[in-house]
Enzyme design. Structure first.
Site, PDB file in Angstrom:
ATOM      1  N   ASP A  28      41.465  42.855  42.244  1.00  0.00           N
ATOM      2  CA  ASP A  28      40.927  42.652  40.899  1.00  0.00           C
ATOM      3  C   ASP A  28      42.033  42.957  39.915  1.00  0.00           C
ATOM      4  O   ASP A  28      42.877  43.831  40.184  1.00  0.00           O
ATOM      5  CB  ASP A  28      39.754  43.606  40.611  1.00  0.00           C
ATOM      6  CG  ASP A  28      40.235  45.002  40.245  1.00  0.00           C
ATOM      7  OD1 ASP A  28      40.543  45.778  41.160  1.00  0.00           O
ATOM      8  OD2 ASP A  28      40.353  45.303  39.048  1.00  0.00           O
ATOM      9  N   ASP A  37      33.188  49.348  39.127  1.00  0.00           N
ATOM     10  CA  ASP A  37      34.091  50.470  39.386  1.00  0.00           C
ATOM     11  C   ASP A  37      33.392  51.730  38.863  1.00  0.00           C
ATOM     12  O   ASP A  37      32.527  51.668  37.996  1.00  0.00           O
ATOM     13  CB  ASP A  37      35.451  50.241  38.711  1.00  0.00           C
ATOM     14  CG  ASP A  37      36.538  51.153  39.289  1.00  0.00           C
ATOM     15  OD1 ASP A  37      36.227  51.980  40.159  1.00  0.00           O
ATOM     16  OD2 ASP A  37      37.702  51.037  38.853  1.00  0.00           O
ATOM     17  N   CYS A  46      47.415  20.916  38.808  1.00  0.00           N
ATOM     18  CA  CYS A  46      46.170  21.688  38.712  1.00  0.00           C
ATOM     19  C   CYS A  46      45.005  20.758  38.405  1.00  0.00           C
ATOM     20  O   CYS A  46      45.121  19.866  37.570  1.00  0.00           O
ATOM     21  CB  CYS A  46      46.305  22.748  37.628  1.00  0.00           C
ATOM     22  SG  CYS A  46      44.800  23.707  37.354  1.00  0.00           S
ATOM     23  N   HIS A  73      41.920  28.177  32.760  1.00  0.00           N
ATOM     24  CA  HIS A  73      42.972  27.696  33.657  1.00  0.00           C
ATOM     25  C   HIS A  73      43.496  28.829  34.552  1.00  0.00           C
ATOM     26  O   HIS A  73      43.677  28.646  35.759  1.00  0.00           O
ATOM     27  CB  HIS A  73      44.130  27.059  32.874  1.00  0.00           C
ATOM     28  CG  HIS A  73      45.363  26.915  33.719  1.00  0.00           C
ATOM     29  ND1 HIS A  73      45.572  25.852  34.566  1.00  0.00           N
ATOM     30  CD2 HIS A  73      46.410  27.762  33.915  1.00  0.00           C
ATOM     31  CE1 HIS A  73      46.694  26.040  35.229  1.00  0.00           C
ATOM     32  NE2 HIS A  73      47.226  27.182  34.859  1.00  0.00           N
ATOM     33  N   CYS A 103      42.029  21.690  37.233  1.00  0.00           N
ATOM     34  CA  CYS A 103      41.006  22.347  36.425  1.00  0.00           C
ATOM     35  C   CYS A 103      40.632  21.505  35.205  1.00  0.00           C
ATOM     36  O   CYS A 103      41.353  20.588  34.816  1.00  0.00           O
ATOM     37  CB  CYS A 103      41.442  23.759  36.025  1.00  0.00           C
ATOM     38  SG  CYS A 103      42.361  23.897  34.483  1.00  0.00           S
ATOM     39  N   CYS A 109      43.450  21.356  32.517  1.00  0.00           N
ATOM     40  CA  CYS A 109      44.596  20.496  32.841  1.00  0.00           C
ATOM     41  C   CYS A 109      44.207  19.021  32.874  1.00  0.00           C
ATOM     42  O   CYS A 109      45.055  18.162  32.643  1.00  0.00           O
ATOM     43  CB  CYS A 109      45.228  20.948  34.148  1.00  0.00           C
ATOM     44  SG  CYS A 109      46.027  22.557  33.949  1.00  0.00           S
TER      45      CYS A 109
END
Ligand code: PRF
Ligand code: ZN
Length: 370
Positions: free
Chosen positions: A265, A91, A303, A333, A305, A308
């Site tokens: 974002d 940015d 989930c 997560h 991930c 998890c």
């Protein structure tokens, strides 16, 4: 232009696309985690790759102060310096200065502010912002814009929009690496449809590689926010990526994608993780809550991930307030959740199942229908 944008599927205004950038082939809709000092707080770049992050955000303002853009340039650019092989976006710095330093002041020349390093007055011009971003070397760089809060009214909104349009020409003229880096323009104009339209038309005439919708997510109501996104996406070119800056919550990403936006974002998933909050299909799960202390389930049983699969809510409850590992695991997560949301948006649009996906998402998040 240093990008290719191919729309692979549509559902009404929603699109699923392939965005080919110099360092990575990305799929949209796409969420970009925010790193400020050249890192996503608490996660290694290997973990970011595991999670499926395709592009991450760096802030010119922070990087220019420390380690400085000259040093990053000497080190071979930010990709190499932070060991991130995939895409990067920086940015322009003005928004961060205005939102972080209340001492920042905007004139036609640029944004003046007091250096947090030595207190000396400093000036960030459109030319300097681009020069710094050219040194940092991200795949996408942002024009310096004059950002005002959407909650203010009056002539200042109009002044900021016209100044943003004048500054885009200074940014384009200063951009020395158009074959390697993509300069995106930013639509301003507050909540005024006439000003937004003038800004969109002005930027589209400049034929930039992509366009951002700025000045939102600053405290305006949802209806006004979605209305501006809908208006801008309707008149931005079909063949270019559209990025809604500073957004946002999972619900906003689903709605903006339905309205034809492609990129987002936000610090929210990682910031809220540091406060002990996990993102789940039902909304949020507060790991600090006493009810988590003996809960043997994972954050979200659906989930897949690493967190998890390996840790209980009880263990995370124990960590959250006491050890950095707590916020690291929750950030992992939460970013996984955002990446899964992006992938689901992409594939449901491609497979012609976008309405089913949106209904399912809303039903889980608002089970009472409210
Ligand atoms: N402009 C820039 N960065 C931003 C925004 C903007 O309007 C927003 C939205 N408020 C987030 N980040 N340059
Ligand atoms: Zn998980």
């Amino acid at each position: 232009m240093a990008l290719r944008f191919e729309v692979l599927g549509r559902f009404n205004r929603a699109r699923a696309a392939r965005l080919t950038l110099p360092h990575f082939l990305c799929e949209t809709p796409l969420f970009m985690p925010v790193g400020t000092q050249g890192t996503i707080k608490g996660l290694t770049t290997h973990q970011l790759e595991d999670i499926g992050c395709q592009i991450i955000l760096g802030n010119t303002y922070h990087l220019a102060l420390r380690p400085t853009s000259e040093l990053i340039d000497e080190m071979g650019g930010l990709h190499k310096f932070m060991n991130w092989p995939r895409a990067l976006l920086t940015d322009s710095g003005g928004f961060q200065m205005v939102s972080l330093l209340h001492l920042a002041d905007i004139t036609e020349e640029g944004v003046t502010f007091q250096s947090p390093v030595d207190g000396k007055p400093m000036l960030l011009t459109p030319e300097e912002s681009i020069q710094i971003q050219n040194r940092i070397g991200a795949d996408i760089i942002m024009a310096l814009d004059d950002v005002v809060k959407t909650t203010i009214t009056g002539p200042r909104i109009e002044e900021a929009m016209y100044r943003t349009l004048r500054w885009i020409d200074r940014c384009i003229a200063a951009h020395k690496k158009p074959k390697e880096q993509n300069l995106f323009g930013i639509v301003q104009g507050g909540l005024d449809p006439v000003l937004r339209d003038i800004c969109v038309q002005g930027l589209v005439e400049r034929n930039l590689p992509g366009y951002a919708i700025g000045g939102l997510a600053g405290g305006e109501d949802k209806d006004s926010f979605w209305r501006v996104v809908a208006q801008c996406t309707a008149s931005l070119p079909e063949s270019k990526p559209r990025y809604v800056m500073g957004v946002g919550y999972p619900l906003d990403i689903v709605v903006c994608s339905a309205l034809g936006a492609d990129m987002y974002d936000c610090v929210y998933p990682t910031r809220t993780a540091r406060f002990g909050t996990a993102l789940v299909p039902e909304g949020v799960l507060k790991l600090k809550h006493q009810s988590m202390a003996d809960d043997t389930r994972p954050i979200d049983s659906t989930c897949e991930c690493m967190v998890c699969k390996n840790y209980t809510r009880a263990y995370l409850h124990c960590l959250v307030t006491k050890d950095a590992m707590g916020s690291q695991l929750l950030s992992y997560h939460n970013l996984y959740y955002m990446m899964q949301l992006s992938r689901n948006l992409h594939s449901s649009i491609i497979e012609g199942k976008f309405p089913e996906f949106v209904c399912d998402f809303l039903r889980k998040m608002f089970p009472e229908g409210d």
